[in-house]
Design a protein around this motif. Structure first.
Motif, short mmCIF file in Angstrom:
data_model
loop_
_atom_site.label_atom_id
_atom_site.label_comp_id
_atom_site.label_asym_id
_atom_site.label_seq_id
_atom_site.Cartn_x
_atom_site.Cartn_y
_atom_site.Cartn_z
N UNK A 35 43.53 16.48 42.14
CA UNK A 35 44.34 17.69 42.00
C UNK A 35 45.04 17.95 43.33
N UNK A 36 46.01 17.10 43.64
CA UNK A 36 46.56 17.05 44.99
C UNK A 36 48.07 16.81 45.00
N UNK A 37 48.65 17.05 46.17
CA UNK A 37 50.07 16.76 46.39
C UNK A 37 50.24 16.19 47.80
N UNK A 38 51.33 15.43 47.97
CA UNK A 38 51.68 14.84 49.25
C UNK A 38 52.59 15.81 50.00
N UNK A 39 52.21 16.18 51.22
CA UNK A 39 52.96 17.19 51.96
C UNK A 39 54.06 16.56 52.81
N UNK A 40 54.95 17.41 53.34
CA UNK A 40 56.07 16.93 54.14
C UNK A 40 55.61 16.29 55.44
N UNK A 41 54.44 16.65 55.93
CA UNK A 41 53.93 16.05 57.17
C UNK A 41 53.01 14.86 56.89
N UNK A 42 53.18 14.27 55.67
CA UNK A 42 52.48 13.04 55.29
C UNK A 42 50.96 13.20 55.25
N UNK A 43 50.54 14.30 54.67
CA UNK A 43 49.12 14.55 54.46
C UNK A 43 48.86 14.83 52.98
N UNK A 44 47.60 14.69 52.60
CA UNK A 44 47.21 14.99 51.22
C UNK A 44 46.63 16.40 51.19
N UNK A 45 47.23 17.24 50.34
CA UNK A 45 46.71 18.60 50.16
C UNK A 45 46.00 18.68 48.81
N UNK A 46 44.71 18.99 48.84
CA UNK A 46 43.92 19.12 47.62
C UNK A 46 43.80 20.60 47.28
N UNK A 47 44.07 20.94 46.02
CA UNK A 47 44.08 22.33 45.58
C UNK A 47 42.78 22.69 44.87
N UNK A 48 42.31 23.90 45.10
CA UNK A 48 41.12 24.38 44.40
C UNK A 48 41.46 24.77 42.96
N UNK A 49 42.59 25.43 42.77
CA UNK A 49 43.00 25.85 41.43
C UNK A 49 43.80 24.75 40.76
N UNK A 50 43.57 24.57 39.47
CA UNK A 50 44.31 23.56 38.69
C UNK A 50 45.45 24.27 37.96
N UNK A 51 46.66 24.10 38.48
CA UNK A 51 47.85 24.63 37.84
C UNK A 51 48.50 23.48 37.07
N UNK A 52 48.45 23.53 35.76
CA UNK A 52 48.85 22.38 34.95
C UNK A 52 50.15 22.64 34.18
N UNK A 53 51.07 21.67 34.28
CA UNK A 53 52.25 21.65 33.42
C UNK A 53 51.86 20.93 32.14
N UNK A 54 52.18 21.51 30.98
CA UNK A 54 51.88 20.86 29.71
C UNK A 54 53.13 20.80 28.86
N UNK A 55 53.16 19.88 27.92
CA UNK A 55 54.39 19.60 27.17
C UNK A 55 54.56 20.54 25.98
N UNK A 56 55.80 21.01 25.85
CA UNK A 56 56.24 21.79 24.70
C UNK A 56 57.57 21.21 24.25
N UNK A 57 57.74 21.01 22.94
CA UNK A 57 58.96 20.38 22.44
C UNK A 57 59.88 21.41 21.82
N UNK A 58 61.19 21.29 22.14
CA UNK A 58 62.19 22.18 21.59
C UNK A 58 62.67 21.73 20.23
N UNK A 59 63.63 22.46 19.68
CA UNK A 59 64.12 22.17 18.33
C UNK A 59 64.77 20.79 18.24
#
Length: 206
Positions: A35-59
């Motif tokens: 549950x992480x992202x790559x930062x601008x200063x080339x480090x790994x940031x691990x997040x405590x909260x899981x903010x999830x994008x999930x799929x929804x389909x339009x018409x």
């Protein structure tokens, strides 16, 4: 599982997509270093909260990926109602996976720490979508397929049975996720899905 949830007055019936999304969140909760992202200063940031994008389909089969914040902290009732509320908001406005809007905790069009895209409505069996910028991983879920499978319970009398299978692909940033870790993540996800009745009910009642 639906009967139990109905007894707790959860609105609506659980879908396969709901269960798989919840299983992915539970997997991430057990393996939080993904549950992480790559930062601008080339480090790994691990997040405590899981903010999830999930799929929804339009018409017109456009794929949107709204954001559900702090998904792992939500019980099944809150989880289901939040999915419905976010999906309804998407239907009224729409936002794509790479849209960015970082204003406020209530917005639903930001980039999360993790993404789960379910391609069941399109009938796509498997795929490997483009990973959002600097995000550690994304889970792509294919459409269920009926196949002939080995019978694990009574091989002597009936060696093969018909069963449903689902292909999943964990798209990873190699700077943060190793192949070994990705394999372990997928195996845990598979285990949670296969034991969904027990693990999901434990998640509900504690």
């Amino acid at each position: 599982m639906n009967e139990v949830l109905f007894n707790k007055d959860v609105e609506g019936c659980l879908s396969l997509s709901d269960v798989l999304l919840r299983a992915a969140i539970m997997t991430m909760k057990k393996m939080p270093s993904a549950n992480a992202m790559w930062t601008e200063d080339n480090r790994i940031r691990i997040f405590k909260k899981i903010d999830v994008n999930f799929s929804v389909f339009g018409e017109d089969q456009e794929i949107f990926a709204p954001l559900l914040r702090d998904a792992a902290s939500r019980g099944w009732e809150d989880f289901k109602r939040s999915l419905r509320a976010v999906s309804e908001k998407v239907a009224a406005s729409g936002m794509f996976l790479h849209d960015r809007d970082d204003d406020g905790e209530d917005n639903i069009c930001g980039q999360g720490t993790f993404a789960v895209l379910n391609f069941e409505p399109l009938g796509i069996r498997s795929c490997a979508p483009v990973l959002p910028e600097n995000q550690a991983c994304l889970l792509a879920i294919g459409s269920p397929q009926t196949q002939v499978l080995p019978n694990e319970t009574n091989k002597k009398k009936v060696p093969y049975i018909l069963g449903n299978t689902i292909n999943t692909t964990l798209v990873c940033d190699a700077r943060m996720i190793s192949p070994t870790f990705a394999t372990a993540w997928i195996n845990l996800f598979k285990e949670i899905v296969q034991e969904s009745n027990k693990t999901m009910l434990t998640d509900i009642y504690g």
